[in-house]
Design a protein around this motif. Structure first.
Motif, PDB file in Angstrom:
ATOM      1  N   VAL A 165       0.826  -1.205   0.000  1.00 28.04           N
ATOM      2  CA  VAL A 165       0.000   0.000   0.000  1.00 28.04           C
ATOM      3  C   VAL A 165       0.862   1.257   0.000  1.00 28.04           C
ATOM      4  O   VAL A 165       0.502   2.262  -0.624  1.00 28.04           O
ATOM      5  CB  VAL A 165      -0.998  -0.015   1.184  1.00 28.04           C
ATOM      6  N   ASP A 166       2.012   1.200   0.647  1.00 25.22           N
ATOM      7  CA  ASP A 166       2.936   2.334   0.605  1.00 25.22           C
ATOM      8  C   ASP A 166       3.415   2.573  -0.828  1.00 25.22           C
ATOM      9  O   ASP A 166       3.401   3.702  -1.326  1.00 25.22           O
ATOM     10  CB  ASP A 166       4.152   2.080   1.504  1.00 25.22           C
ATOM     11  N   GLY A 167       3.853   1.489  -1.477  1.00 26.87           N
ATOM     12  CA  GLY A 167       4.361   1.622  -2.840  1.00 26.87           C
ATOM     13  C   GLY A 167       3.297   2.070  -3.818  1.00 26.87           C
ATOM     14  O   GLY A 167       3.541   2.933  -4.670  1.00 26.87           O
ATOM     15  N   LEU A 168       2.119   1.519  -3.706  1.00 27.25           N
ATOM     16  CA  LEU A 168       1.026   1.919  -4.593  1.00 27.25           C
ATOM     17  C   LEU A 168       0.687   3.388  -4.395  1.00 27.25           C
ATOM     18  O   LEU A 168       0.457   4.124  -5.357  1.00 27.25           O
ATOM     19  CB  LEU A 168      -0.214   1.054  -4.325  1.00 27.25           C
ATOM     20  N   GLY A 169       0.649   3.816  -3.136  1.00 27.09           N
ATOM     21  CA  GLY A 169       0.316   5.205  -2.857  1.00 27.09           C
ATOM     22  C   GLY A 169       1.320   6.164  -3.464  1.00 27.09           C
ATOM     23  O   GLY A 169       0.954   7.178  -4.065  1.00 27.09           O
ATOM     24  N   VAL A 170       2.611   5.844  -3.320  1.00 22.62           N
ATOM     25  CA  VAL A 170       3.660   6.700  -3.881  1.00 22.62           C
ATOM     26  C   VAL A 170       3.518   6.800  -5.399  1.00 22.62           C
ATOM     27  O   VAL A 170       3.625   7.882  -5.986  1.00 22.62           O
ATOM     28  CB  VAL A 170       5.050   6.148  -3.510  1.00 22.62           C
ATOM     29  N   HIS A 171       3.247   5.683  -6.053  1.00 20.58           N
ATOM     30  CA  HIS A 171       3.150   5.685  -7.510  1.00 20.58           C
ATOM     31  C   HIS A 171       1.876   6.361  -8.018  1.00 20.58           C
ATOM     32  O   HIS A 171       1.878   6.969  -9.092  1.00 20.58           O
ATOM     33  CB  HIS A 171       3.259   4.262  -8.047  1.00 20.58           C
TER      34      HIS A 171
END
Length: 219
Positions: A165-171
């Motif tokens: 979820v962190d990575g998806l949010g950043v992207h």
């Protein structure tokens, strides 16, 4: 008769201004003077409530957390049935993704805070505690669906879920993925650790979810 001052409202006004400055211009632009200008108050008033930038940042992130909690509570109030573990986890994760303007603003602030806390051990300590609480909550919900039968390690799955979820949010914030693409990826992973049809006890209706705002890249 002296005018009664709502100190919590004043602090919220200042923290709101801080979030707008941080989200639009970055943390390097955040100062007591800039926040005071954005809030339309004096620098002295800001200093009255927040002696340091650290205090101001932490309060702003507490507001993000409170906002997420309020939205979750409102959604729960609209549902007749107690949510399943999957519904609880997915509902919380959706609040952590930048799927609308409010969550995108919160996400930019939280993302900036991660860098801010990296060189401030006393601030990072609170961040680690919040992360541990979130990970434990996810692991509990995954464990409730008898994951051992499916070869799922609840702790590892919870760790991967937070990282996802962190990575998806950043992207999403960077325009690399659309919100729909992020949701599809999230749901695919959830299917592997918390399938909709999985049996498991439903959590108590009064179970409180307290998300760690600093990790939120959406809210």
């Amino acid at each position: 008769m002296p005018k009664k001052v709502d100190h919590q409202a004043q602090r919220a006004l200042i923290a709101d201004a801080l979030m707008r400055v941080a989200a639009t211009r970055g943390l390097e632009a955040v100062s007591l003077r800039h926040v005071a200008t954005e809030a339309g108050v004096s620098t002295g008033m800001v200093q009255h409530y927040f002696r340091t930038k650290d205090q101001m940042m932490i309060f702003a992130l507490d507001m993000v957390s409170a906002g997420v909690q309020a939205r979750l509570a409102a959604e729960a109030g609209d549902q007749d049935a107690v949510p399943t573990p999957r519904a609880l986890v997915r509902g919380l994760l959706l609040q952590m993704l930048p799927l609308d303007e409010q969550r995108a603003t919160e996400g930019k602030v939280a993302l900036a805070f991660l860098s801010y806390a990296a060189v401030r051990p006393h601030v990072a300590a609170e961040l680690r505690e919040n992360t541990a609480q979130m990970r434990a909550f996810f692991a509990d919900q995954i464990r409730a669906t008898s994951p051992a039968e499916r070869g799922v390690d609840p702790e590892l799955a919870a760790t991967a879920l937070l990282a996802l979820v962190d990575g998806l949010g950043v992207h999403v914030l960077g325009g690399h993925y659309s919100p729909d693409a992020a949701l599809a990826a999230l749901d695919q992973y959830l299917d592997s650790v918390l399938p909709a049809e999985a049996a498991g006890p439903r959590p108590r209706a009064d179970r409180t979810i307290t998300p760690p705002a600093p990790r939120t890249v959406g809210p």
